[in-house]
Design a protein around this motif. Structure first.
Motif, PDB file in Angstrom:
ATOM      1  N   VAL A 236      56.973  37.924  44.664  1.00  0.00           N
ATOM      2  CA  VAL A 236      56.335  36.807  43.960  1.00  0.00           C
ATOM      3  C   VAL A 236      57.079  35.508  44.277  1.00  0.00           C
ATOM      4  CG1 VAL A 236      55.848  35.809  41.682  1.00  0.00           C
ATOM      5  CG2 VAL A 236      55.364  38.227  42.116  1.00  0.00           C
ATOM      6  N   SER A 237      58.404  35.558  44.275  1.00  0.00           N
ATOM      7  CA  SER A 237      59.209  34.372  44.577  1.00  0.00           C
ATOM      8  C   SER A 237      58.943  33.888  46.003  1.00  0.00           C
ATOM      9  CB  SER A 237      60.687  34.697  44.393  1.00  0.00           C
ATOM     10  OG  SER A 237      61.490  33.595  44.731  1.00  0.00           O
ATOM     11  N   TYR A 238      58.964  34.790  46.978  1.00  0.00           N
ATOM     12  CA  TYR A 238      58.712  34.415  48.368  1.00  0.00           C
ATOM     13  C   TYR A 238      57.326  33.800  48.541  1.00  0.00           C
ATOM     14  CZ  TYR A 238      62.831  36.830  50.319  1.00  0.00           C
ATOM     15  OH  TYR A 238      64.087  37.212  50.671  1.00  0.00           O
ATOM     16  N   ALA A 239      56.309  34.459  47.980  1.00  0.00           N
ATOM     17  CA  ALA A 239      54.934  33.975  48.140  1.00  0.00           C
ATOM     18  C   ALA A 239      54.733  32.636  47.442  1.00  0.00           C
ATOM     19  CB  ALA A 239      53.942  35.014  47.614  1.00  0.00           C
ATOM     20  N   SER A 240      55.300  32.479  46.246  1.00  0.00           N
ATOM     21  CA  SER A 240      55.115  31.225  45.525  1.00  0.00           C
ATOM     22  C   SER A 240      55.864  30.076  46.194  1.00  0.00           C
ATOM     23  CB  SER A 240      55.504  31.369  44.056  1.00  0.00           C
ATOM     24  OG  SER A 240      56.837  31.764  43.925  1.00  0.00           O
ATOM     25  N   ARG A 241      57.029  30.355  46.763  1.00  0.00           N
ATOM     26  CA  ARG A 241      57.752  29.318  47.508  1.00  0.00           C
ATOM     27  C   ARG A 241      56.948  28.878  48.726  1.00  0.00           C
ATOM     28  NH1 ARG A 241      64.132  30.990  47.674  1.00  0.00           N
ATOM     29  NH2 ARG A 241      64.463  31.020  45.438  1.00  0.00           N
ATOM     30  N   ALA A 242      56.391  29.844  49.453  1.00  0.00           N
ATOM     31  CA  ALA A 242      55.578  29.504  50.633  1.00  0.00           C
ATOM     32  C   ALA A 242      54.352  28.699  50.228  1.00  0.00           C
ATOM     33  CB  ALA A 242      55.172  30.779  51.364  1.00  0.00           C
ATOM     34  N   TYR A 243      53.731  29.077  49.131  1.00  0.00           N
ATOM     35  CA  TYR A 243      52.551  28.358  48.633  1.00  0.00           C
ATOM     36  C   TYR A 243      52.926  26.927  48.253  1.00  0.00           C
ATOM     37  CZ  TYR A 243      48.256  27.462  46.037  1.00  0.00           C
ATOM     38  OH  TYR A 243      47.068  26.932  45.592  1.00  0.00           O
ATOM     39  N   ASP A 244      54.011  26.780  47.504  1.00  0.00           N
ATOM     40  CA  ASP A 244      54.428  25.456  47.043  1.00  0.00           C
ATOM     41  C   ASP A 244      54.867  24.562  48.195  1.00  0.00           C
ATOM     42  OD1 ASP A 244      54.946  23.644  44.808  1.00  0.00           O
ATOM     43  OD2 ASP A 244      57.048  23.845  45.411  1.00  0.00           O
ATOM     44  N   ARG A 245      55.482  25.116  49.212  1.00  0.00           N
ATOM     45  CA  ARG A 245      55.930  24.319  50.364  1.00  0.00           C
ATOM     46  C   ARG A 245      54.764  23.649  51.097  1.00  0.00           C
ATOM     47  NH1 ARG A 245      60.560  24.218  52.609  1.00  0.00           N
ATOM     48  NH2 ARG A 245      62.325  25.381  51.850  1.00  0.00           N
ATOM     49  N   GLN A 246      53.557  24.175  50.922  1.00  0.00           N
ATOM     50  CA  GLN A 246      52.386  23.587  51.578  1.00  0.00           C
ATOM     51  C   GLN A 246      51.827  22.402  50.795  1.00  0.00           C
ATOM     52  OE1 GLN A 246      49.740  26.813  53.491  1.00  0.00           O
ATOM     53  NE2 GLN A 246      50.425  27.646  51.537  1.00  0.00           N
ATOM     54  N   ASN A 247      52.281  22.245  49.554  1.00  0.00           N
ATOM     55  CA  ASN A 247      51.783  21.194  48.678  1.00  0.00           C
ATOM     56  C   ASN A 247      52.167  19.824  49.207  1.00  0.00           C
ATOM     57  OD1 ASN A 247      50.278  20.785  46.415  1.00  0.00           O
ATOM     58  ND2 ASN A 247      51.706  21.844  45.057  1.00  0.00           N
ATOM     59  N   LYS A 248      51.209  18.930  49.233  1.00  0.00           N
ATOM     60  CA  LYS A 248      51.485  17.554  49.652  1.00  0.00           C
ATOM     61  C   LYS A 248      51.875  16.753  48.417  1.00  0.00           C
ATOM     62  CE  LYS A 248      47.997  18.005  53.254  1.00  0.00           C
ATOM     63  NZ  LYS A 248      47.493  19.318  52.972  1.00  0.00           N
ATOM     64  N   THR A 249      52.347  15.552  48.630  1.00  0.00           N
ATOM     65  CA  THR A 249      52.693  14.708  47.490  1.00  0.00           C
ATOM     66  C   THR A 249      51.420  14.234  46.797  1.00  0.00           C
ATOM     67  OG1 THR A 249      52.735  12.770  48.922  1.00  0.00           O
ATOM     68  CG2 THR A 249      54.831  13.901  48.554  1.00  0.00           C
ATOM     69  N   GLY A 250      51.563  13.801  45.575  1.00  0.00           N
ATOM     70  CA  GLY A 250      50.412  13.308  44.825  1.00  0.00           C
ATOM     71  C   GLY A 250      49.661  14.438  44.146  1.00  0.00           C
ATOM     72  N   PHE A 251      48.366  14.249  44.017  1.00  0.00           N
ATOM     73  CA  PHE A 251      47.542  15.199  43.272  1.00  0.00           C
ATOM     74  C   PHE A 251      46.641  16.035  44.175  1.00  0.00           C
ATOM     75  CE2 PHE A 251      48.715  11.968  40.213  1.00  0.00           C
ATOM     76  CZ  PHE A 251      49.196  12.760  39.195  1.00  0.00           C
ATOM     77  N   ASP A 252      46.995  16.183  45.440  1.00  0.00           N
ATOM     78  CA  ASP A 252      46.205  16.994  46.371  1.00  0.00           C
ATOM     79  C   ASP A 252      46.711  18.430  46.303  1.00  0.00           C
ATOM     80  OD1 ASP A 252      44.730  18.115  48.371  1.00  0.00           O
ATOM     81  OD2 ASP A 252      45.656  16.991  50.007  1.00  0.00           O
ATOM     82  N   TYR A 253      45.958  19.271  45.602  1.00  0.00           N
ATOM     83  CA  TYR A 253      46.347  20.674  45.474  1.00  0.00           C
ATOM     84  C   TYR A 253      45.445  21.591  46.287  1.00  0.00           C
ATOM     85  CZ  TYR A 253      49.474  19.163  41.817  1.00  0.00           C
ATOM     86  OH  TYR A 253      50.482  18.549  41.127  1.00  0.00           O
ATOM     87  N   ASP A 254      44.816  21.053  47.307  1.00  0.00           N
ATOM     88  CA  ASP A 254      43.965  21.857  48.178  1.00  0.00           C
ATOM     89  C   ASP A 254      44.859  22.557  49.202  1.00  0.00           C
ATOM     90  OD1 ASP A 254      41.734  22.995  49.289  1.00  0.00           O
ATOM     91  OD2 ASP A 254      41.269  21.267  50.546  1.00  0.00           O
ATOM     92  N   VAL A 255      45.463  23.649  48.764  1.00  0.00           N
ATOM     93  CA  VAL A 255      46.469  24.355  49.547  1.00  0.00           C
ATOM     94  C   VAL A 255      45.886  25.681  50.031  1.00  0.00           C
ATOM     95  CG1 VAL A 255      48.750  25.426  49.399  1.00  0.00           C
ATOM     96  CG2 VAL A 255      48.311  23.293  48.199  1.00  0.00           C
ATOM     97  N   PRO A 256      46.064  26.008  51.329  1.00  0.00           N
ATOM     98  CA  PRO A 256      45.578  27.310  51.814  1.00  0.00           C
ATOM     99  C   PRO A 256      46.296  28.462  51.113  1.00  0.00           C
ATOM    100  CG  PRO A 256      46.197  25.884  53.652  1.00  0.00           C
ATOM    101  CD  PRO A 256      46.672  25.215  52.394  1.00  0.00           C
ATOM    102  N   PRO A 257      45.633  29.610  50.999  1.00  0.00           N
ATOM    103  CA  PRO A 257      46.261  30.751  50.330  1.00  0.00           C
ATOM    104  C   PRO A 257      47.434  31.327  51.109  1.00  0.00           C
ATOM    105  CG  PRO A 257      44.116  31.361  51.208  1.00  0.00           C
ATOM    106  CD  PRO A 257      44.281  29.901  51.450  1.00  0.00           C
ATOM    107  N   VAL A 258      48.266  32.055  50.386  1.00  0.00           N
ATOM    108  CA  VAL A 258      49.390  32.779  50.971  1.00  0.00           C
ATOM    109  C   VAL A 258      49.184  34.258  50.665  1.00  0.00           C
ATOM    110  CG1 VAL A 258      51.868  33.230  50.818  1.00  0.00           C
ATOM    111  CG2 VAL A 258      51.032  30.873  50.804  1.00  0.00           C
ATOM    112  N   TYR A 259      49.241  35.067  51.698  1.00  0.00           N
ATOM    113  CA  TYR A 259      49.185  36.522  51.554  1.00  0.00           C
ATOM    114  C   TYR A 259      50.549  37.083  51.913  1.00  0.00           C
ATOM    115  CZ  TYR A 259      44.145  36.984  51.001  1.00  0.00           C
ATOM    116  OH  TYR A 259      42.863  36.941  50.507  1.00  0.00           O
ATOM    117  N   LEU A 260      51.115  37.876  51.014  1.00  0.00           N
ATOM    118  CA  LEU A 260      52.339  38.588  51.320  1.00  0.00           C
ATOM    119  C   LEU A 260      51.980  40.068  51.422  1.00  0.00           C
ATOM    120  CD1 LEU A 260      55.891  38.142  50.122  1.00  0.00           C
ATOM    121  CD2 LEU A 260      54.901  40.424  50.022  1.00  0.00           C
ATOM    122  N   ILE A 261      52.292  40.651  52.559  1.00  0.00           N
ATOM    123  CA  ILE A 261      52.018  42.072  52.783  1.00  0.00           C
ATOM    124  C   ILE A 261      53.352  42.798  52.846  1.00  0.00           C
ATOM    125  CG2 ILE A 261      51.086  43.767  54.407  1.00  0.00           C
ATOM    126  CD1 ILE A 261      49.017  41.584  55.184  1.00  0.00           C
TER     127      ILE A 261
END
Length: 193
Positions: free
Chosen positions: A97-122
């Motif tokens: 969960v920590s790895y996947a959420s970090r990868a997801y959050d790292r894709q976040n741009k500044t401001g209010f743009d939360y259109d972030v591609p999904p992260v799949y951890l297998i």
């Protein structure tokens, strides 16, 4: 040239074997095939771009560095992390969960743009998960975890998905393997020679 009986194979689930197989771009077609057998139909991968696996924590000096076993991105922007787990670890799910959420959050741009591609951890596992409902897991070896509404199971958006393949629960013989997923899981489980 060695005879067939003298040839040695690498255990893909060992640290060195995993990195040798997944990290070698000449195995890209096989990696894509494995990902696709574990992913839903709407998320099939056509091509991948290999990504660096080592990252610093979110706040330098306040969070530990972390390293994924394998990280890639497909042409739609979806990120895929593949982790190999050979031994029982108390906090395995939390680490995923920590790895996947970090990868997801790292894709976040500044401001209010939360259109972030999904992260799949297998997670390819050489150990079993200690599932609370043991009867439900008889004969099952693939599990999927994501954010869903508790009662009706609504999925508002595809964000973080964690998929585990418990190879110790996969008990099919070579003759019983009829799907591509069966064949690939059989090879992974039986790659030790």
């Amino acid at each position: 040239m060695k005879s067939e009986s003298e040839q040695r194979y690498v255990d893909i689930l060992s640290n060195a074997g995993f990195k040798a197989f997944f990290g070698d771009e000449s195995n890209k077609a096989e990696v894509i095939s494995l990902l696709n057998t574990l992913l839903p139909a709407h998320r099939q991968v056509k091509d991948i771009e290999y990504r660096p696996t080592e990252h610093q924590g979110p706040v330098i000096g306040h969070s530990k560095d972390f390293q994924y076993d394998f990280l890639c991105r497909d042409t739609s922007g979806t990120m895929f992390i593949v982790e190999m787990q050979r031994y029982k670890e108390e906090s395995w799910f939390k680490r995923c969960v920590s790895y996947a959420s970090r990868a997801y959050d790292r894709q976040n741009k500044t401001g209010f743009d939360y259109d972030v591609p999904p992260v799949y951890l297998i997670g390819l596992m050489g150990v079993e998960i200690d599932h609370p409902d043991k009867e439900h897991w008889t004969g099952r070896y693939i599990s999927e975890y994501t954010f869903r509404e508790k009662e009706c199971h609504d999925l508002l958006d595809e964000t973080i998905v964690i998929i585990f393949a418990e190879l110790t629960r996969f008990n099919k013989t070579e003759d019983e393997c009829v799907t591509e997923q069966d064949r690939l899981l059989y090879l992974l489980k039986n790659s030790v020679r």
